[in-house]
Design an enzyme around this catalytic site. Structure first.
Site, PDB file in Angstrom:
ATOM      1  N   GLY A  86       1.270   2.298  -4.151  1.00  0.00           N
ATOM      2  CA  GLY A  86       2.640   2.757  -4.625  1.00  0.00           C
ATOM      3  C   GLY A  86       4.339   3.378  -4.261  1.00  0.00           C
ATOM      4  N   GLY A  88       5.927   6.161  -3.730  1.00  0.00           N
ATOM      5  CA  GLY A  88       5.611   7.646  -4.021  1.00  0.00           C
ATOM      6  C   GLY A  88       6.578   8.551  -3.550  1.00  0.00           C
ATOM      7  NE  ARG A  89       8.142   8.433   2.384  1.00  0.00           N
ATOM      8  CZ  ARG A  89       8.392   8.560   3.428  1.00  0.00           C
ATOM      9  NH1 ARG A  89       9.346   9.350   3.606  1.00  0.00           N
ATOM     10  NH2 ARG A  89       8.122   7.844   4.786  1.00  0.00           N
ATOM     11  CE  LYS A 109      10.871   5.259   3.725  1.00  0.00           C
ATOM     12  NZ  LYS A 109      11.536   3.749   4.194  1.00  0.00           N
ATOM     13  N   GLY A 122       8.237  13.340  -2.480  1.00  0.00           N
ATOM     14  CA  GLY A 122       9.102  12.254  -3.264  1.00  0.00           C
ATOM     15  C   GLY A 122      10.071  12.657  -2.545  1.00  0.00           C
ATOM     16  NE  ARG A 179       5.696  -2.343  -0.739  1.00  0.00           N
ATOM     17  CZ  ARG A 179       6.115  -1.228  -0.148  1.00  0.00           C
ATOM     18  NH1 ARG A 179       5.652  -1.112   0.912  1.00  0.00           N
ATOM     19  NH2 ARG A 179       7.493  -1.131  -0.402  1.00  0.00           N
ATOM     20  CG  ASP A 244       0.590   0.357   2.840  1.00  0.00           C
ATOM     21  OD1 ASP A 244       0.257   0.258   3.600  1.00  0.00           O
ATOM     22  OD2 ASP A 244       1.728   1.454   2.530  1.00  0.00           O
ATOM     23  CG  ASN A 245       4.121  -0.540   5.580  1.00  0.00           C
ATOM     24  OD1 ASN A 245       4.816  -0.022   5.244  1.00  0.00           O
ATOM     25  ND2 ASN A 245       3.938   0.394   6.837  1.00  0.00           N
ATOM     26  CG  ASP A 254       7.805   1.291   5.750  1.00  0.00           C
ATOM     27  OD1 ASP A 254       8.410   2.505   5.248  1.00  0.00           O
ATOM     28  OD2 ASP A 254       7.362   1.190   4.247  1.00  0.00           O
TER      29      ASP A 254
END
Ligand code: AMP
Ligand code: MG
Length: 472
Positions: A86, A88-89, A109, A122, A179, A244-245, A254
């Site tokens: 998820g 996170g930042r 971001k 974060g 993603r 996830d990327n 990313d």
């Protein structure tokens, strides 16, 4: 003047369970370092004054119409499934429908913790923020699908890494942030209702002509196959091709430990965390197929009888390597100036690459210099180039004049890693001039600009960057 963004937030309108509502955490002294006016215009944004834009892109003022949230996803990291990642930042402010009719996410971001931060703070530091800004915009200028950078803000706060570093926030723009991992989380949980909703959402947003889950799989395969071939054609190494990327849209996302190769070698790895070269340059076409197989596995979970769909899904995935190869060949044919296909072209290109690898030839400068005396000078043993060039010339005799094609297919400039690092060092010391100069140079990568020629030079031994870092 106050910044205004014409938000239209479709993701925030999804049912519960896809995200957590989360506002950005304000920062001490936001200062606008970079703002992408051309992109703002495409998005339909009315810029504000510098102070106001720093407030918004630093996360201190949530603009009217935003619906800030952190997206939920999972993913395979270096082959290991992590059941919950998820944002996170990162915080999605919302979406705009651009002047070109395209829906795009606007995301901060480094804007503070979310329910998915796990042990992280974060935050982001200035280095990776400027790296992503510069490299993603360079990719866009090279004509490669990518997320983009709208703004960079210094926070006036320090972040704690191995040392204390200046904090920053990047505003990222993407066709979406869906993603492979967004599908994996609901599949792994057996949440077929959400998996179906997400599939419908992704189809409507990205591939309205695709039919059902397997239609979506096919569309993602095609987009990712084209993307990876394009990475290969410019010597780009992503560095963390975790699921996830890996986007559903087919955009590069990313920019962590990514880098463009200087000297060509197929096994090149820069990322400090990629111990076994899983994401090495020449492994990228294989890894994206692995990622697509994970998407297939996830998408299948929504069928009432998944086993009846396995053969069809397998066939879709198995067709991918040949598609990447074909796209690779099309791009590299152009890179050696060939406008018509012939049997034997793949072997001719492979022979050049083998000789380049054996001779530490610079990837970008060798291709760019083909057809001039400059090419042989890139080789430790110039005779190795001459041997290839003789075969190449006899092949060219059956084709058109390559000059135009060579100049269109081979960038004059790429964001060289040592220049990116030098730019970051200067920015940390308060000097944004190298960022400005490098950004301007990379905006027009196919046209030689003699006053910027120093930026096209490969690194000296003392300038060589050995490892790149995720920068979390
Ligand atoms: P990335 O390497 O940027 O793809 O991040 C992988 C995961 O780690 C994502 O879930 C990120 O949100 C999370 N993450 C990375 N850095 C941080 C941080 N400083 N604080 C919280 N979460 C982070
Ligand atoms: Mg990521």
């Amino acid at each position: 003047m106050t910044l205004s963004i014409p938000f239209d937030n479709s993701y925030a309108r999804l049912a519960d369970g896809f995200f957590a509502r989360q506002a950005p955490t304000p920062v001490k002294a936001p200062r606008l370092l970079a703002f992408n006016r051309d992109l703002a215009q495409v998005l339909g944004i009315t810029p504000g004054d510098l102070g106001d834009m720093a407030q918004v892109f630093g996360g201190n003022r949530v603009p009217d119409g935003a619906a800030p949230l952190a997206q939920l996803y999972a993913g395979h990291q270096f082959g290991q499934y992590n059941p919950q990642l998820g944002d996170g930042r990162a915080i999605l402010l919302g979406e705009t429908l651009g002047q070109d009719g395209q829906r795009r996410d606007i995301q901060l971001k480094g804007s503070g913790p979310t329910p998915f931060s796990r042990r992280g703070d974060g935050r982001a530091w200035l280095g990776p923020v400027l790296r992503e800004y510069l490299v993603s915009e360079a990719m866009h200028a090279l004509g490669i699908p990518t997320t983009r950078a709208l703004a960079a803000v210094a926070t006036g706060e320090e972040v704690v890494r191995e040392t204390l570093l200046p904090g920053a926030v990047l505003t990222r723009v993407a066709a979406s942030h869906l993603r492979v991992g967004t599908f994996q989380i609901f599949a792994a949980r057996g949440d077929t209702a959400r998996l179906r909703d997400l599939t419908d959402y992704a189809i409507a947003r990205h591939y309205p002509d695709a039919e059902g889950p397997l239609g979506l799989l096919t569309a993602v395969r095609d987009a990712q196959a084209r993307l990876i071939a394009q990475w290969m054609s410019v010597g780009f190494i992503h560095g963390v091709m975790n699921t996830d990327n890996c986007t559903i849209s087919g955009e590069t996302i990313d920019y962590g430990p990514c880098a463009f190769m200087d000297g060509y070698h197929p096994n090149t790895v820069y990322s400090s965390i990629d111990q076994f070269g899983r994401y090495a340059y020449s492994n990228q076409p294989r890894i994206v197929v692995w990622n697509l197989a994970q998407l297939a596995t996830a998408l299948l979970q929504q069928f009432d009888a998944p086993e009846t769909q396995v053969d069809a899904a397998t066939e879709i995935v198995h067709a991918m390597p040949a598609m990447i190869d074909a796209e690779w060949l099309r791009l590299f044919r152009a890179k050696i100036g060939l406008s018509t296909p012939e049997d034997g072209d793949a072997a001719l290109i492979a022979d050049l690459l083998d000789r380049m690898a054996a001779n530490q030839a610079d990837f970008t400068n060798t291709f760019r210099a083909l057809g001039t005396d400059g090419a042989r000078d890139q080789f430790a043993d110039p005779a190795a180039f001459d041997g290839w060039a003789a075969k190449w010339r006899s092949r060219l005799a059956r084709d058109a004049d390559p000059a135009d094609l060579l100049a269109r297919a081979n960038p004059w400039i790429i964001p060289r890693n040592h220049r990116v690092e030098q730019m970051i060092d200067a920015a940390v010391a308060g000097d944004m001039a190298p960022f400005e100069r490098l950004s301007a140079a990379l905006a027009d990568p196919f046209t030689p600009h003699p006053d910027l020629a120093d930026l096209t030079r490969p690194p000296l031994a003392s300038e060589q960057v050995q490892a790149t870092f995720c920068g979390t």
